[in-house]
Design an enzyme around this catalytic site. Structure first.
Site, PDB file in Angstrom:
ATOM      1  N   HIS A  69     -29.650  35.521  52.894  1.00 44.88           N
ATOM      2  CA  HIS A  69     -30.778  34.572  53.014  1.00 44.88           C
ATOM      3  C   HIS A  69     -30.764  33.872  54.373  1.00 44.88           C
ATOM      4  CE1 HIS A  69     -32.883  34.466  49.183  1.00 44.88           C
ATOM      5  NE2 HIS A  69     -31.772  34.282  48.497  1.00 44.88           N
ATOM      6  N   GLU A 113     -26.265  35.157  49.402  1.00 45.45           N
ATOM      7  CA  GLU A 113     -26.675  33.894  50.057  1.00 45.45           C
ATOM      8  C   GLU A 113     -26.624  34.007  51.578  1.00 45.45           C
ATOM      9  OE1 GLU A 113     -28.093  32.128  48.098  1.00 45.45           O
ATOM     10  OE2 GLU A 113     -27.142  32.642  46.204  1.00 45.45           O
ATOM     11  N   GLN A 159     -34.189  28.349  50.888  1.00 46.70           N
ATOM     12  CA  GLN A 159     -34.935  28.455  49.624  1.00 46.70           C
ATOM     13  C   GLN A 159     -35.586  27.134  49.221  1.00 46.70           C
ATOM     14  OE1 GLN A 159     -31.503  30.655  47.604  1.00 46.70           O
ATOM     15  NE2 GLN A 159     -33.278  31.569  46.616  1.00 46.70           N
ATOM     16  N   CYS A 163     -33.015  36.612  42.081  1.00 43.03           N
ATOM     17  CA  CYS A 163     -33.134  35.618  43.144  1.00 43.03           C
ATOM     18  C   CYS A 163     -34.131  34.553  42.702  1.00 43.03           C
ATOM     19  CB  CYS A 163     -33.626  36.279  44.432  1.00 43.03           C
ATOM     20  SG  CYS A 163     -33.750  35.139  45.820  1.00 43.03           S
TER      21      CYS A 163
HETATM   22  O1  GNR Z   1     -29.000  32.752  40.380  1.00 46.80           O
HETATM   23  C1  GNR Z   1     -28.736  33.783  41.005  1.00 46.80           C
HETATM   24  N1  GNR Z   1     -28.095  34.801  40.374  1.00 46.80           N
HETATM   25  C2  GNR Z   1     -27.567  35.903  41.047  1.00 46.80           C
HETATM   26  C3  GNR Z   1     -27.138  36.968  40.280  1.00 46.80           C
HETATM   27  C4  GNR Z   1     -26.585  38.083  40.887  1.00 46.80           C
HETATM   28  C5  GNR Z   1     -26.440  38.125  42.250  1.00 46.80           C
HETATM   29  C6  GNR Z   1     -26.876  37.074  43.017  1.00 46.80           C
HETATM   30  C7  GNR Z   1     -27.421  35.951  42.428  1.00 46.80           C
HETATM   31  S1  GNR Z   1     -27.925  34.613  43.412  1.00 46.80           S
HETATM   32  C8  GNR Z   1     -29.177  33.921  42.406  1.00 46.80           C
HETATM   33  C9  GNR Z   1     -29.673  32.613  42.999  1.00 46.80           C
HETATM   34  C10 GNR Z   1     -30.331  32.873  44.321  1.00 46.80           C
HETATM   35  O2  GNR Z   1     -31.424  33.333  44.468  1.00 46.80           O
HETATM   36  N2  GNR Z   1     -29.628  32.592  45.398  1.00 46.80           N
HETATM   37  O3  GNR Z   1     -30.145  32.832  46.622  1.00 46.80           O
HETATM   38 NI    NI Z   2     -31.549  34.480  46.372  1.00 44.88          NI
END
Ligand code: GNR
Ligand code: NI
Length: 171
Positions: A140, A137, A51, A94
């Site tokens: 990702h 994560e 990211q 996200c």
């Molecule tokens: O900030 C984030 N909040 C979130 C809320 C529910 C499930 C997953 C997340 S991860 C996200 C941050 C993000 O994009 N991580 O890749």
């Molecule tokens: Ni994310």
């Protein structure tokens, strides 16, 4: 420590497979610190290296509540070694898909093996928000986004909207 710019949908980097970290050295610890600073600034509860444009299998998480003590967690080369049959649903968002939220169903609990910031092998048994965030994560790291777990119609709408917005910015 440095706040890095976030990679936003539809950047093809988000679909890239991240490669394992070979050695947990000073550069990797610096990357972890930059990721944490970028995550807290956003703010978010998790961040994968891709990211901020780095295709390495590494993520940071902090699911501590507001007002509580911060709990920065660093996971290097994380692997899900088991998942519960029980599922849970969370409204996910996200940082790479700003201001879009949708419910996603995933295993309620996971066991994750990883290296910590000292390069030491660890295993965590996670449930609740930590389990959801770890799965989000780790997705990702494999080029998978939470919108891949929702209906095709919704996913295509979101991608179309972000593709339009990205084009408008270039013009
Ligand atoms: O900030 C984030 N909040 C979130 C809320 C529910 C499930 C997953 C997340 S991860 C996200 C941050 C993000 O994009 N991580 O890749
Ligand atoms: Ni994310």
């Amino acid at each position: 420590m440095t706040i890095k710019p976030l990679i936003i949908l539809p950047d093809p980097l988000l679909r890239q497979l991240s490669k394992p970290v070979e050695r947990v050295d000073a550069d990797i610890r610096r990357l972890a610190d930059d990721m944490l600073e970028t995550m807290y600034d956003a703010p978010g509860i998790g961040l994968a290296a891709i990211q901020i444009g780095v295709p390495r299998r590494m993520l940071v998480i902090d699911v501590s509540k507001e007002g509580e003590e911060k709990k920065p967690l660093v996971f290097i080369n994380p692997e899900i070694v088991s998942s519960s049959d029980e599922r849970s649903v969370y409204e996910e968002g996200c940082l790479s898909i700003p201001d879009y939220y949708a419910e996603v169903e995933r295993p309620a609990a996971v066991s994750v093996k990883y290296l910590d910031r000292d390069g030491k092998e660890q295993t965590v048994e996670a449930d609740g928000l930590l389990a959801t965030c770890l799965q989000h994560e780790i997705d990702h790291l494999n080029g998978v986004l939470f919108i891949d777990h929702i209906s095709r119609l919704k996913r295509e709408m979101v991608i179309k909207k972000f593709t339009k917005a990205a084009k408008a910015k270039v013009l």
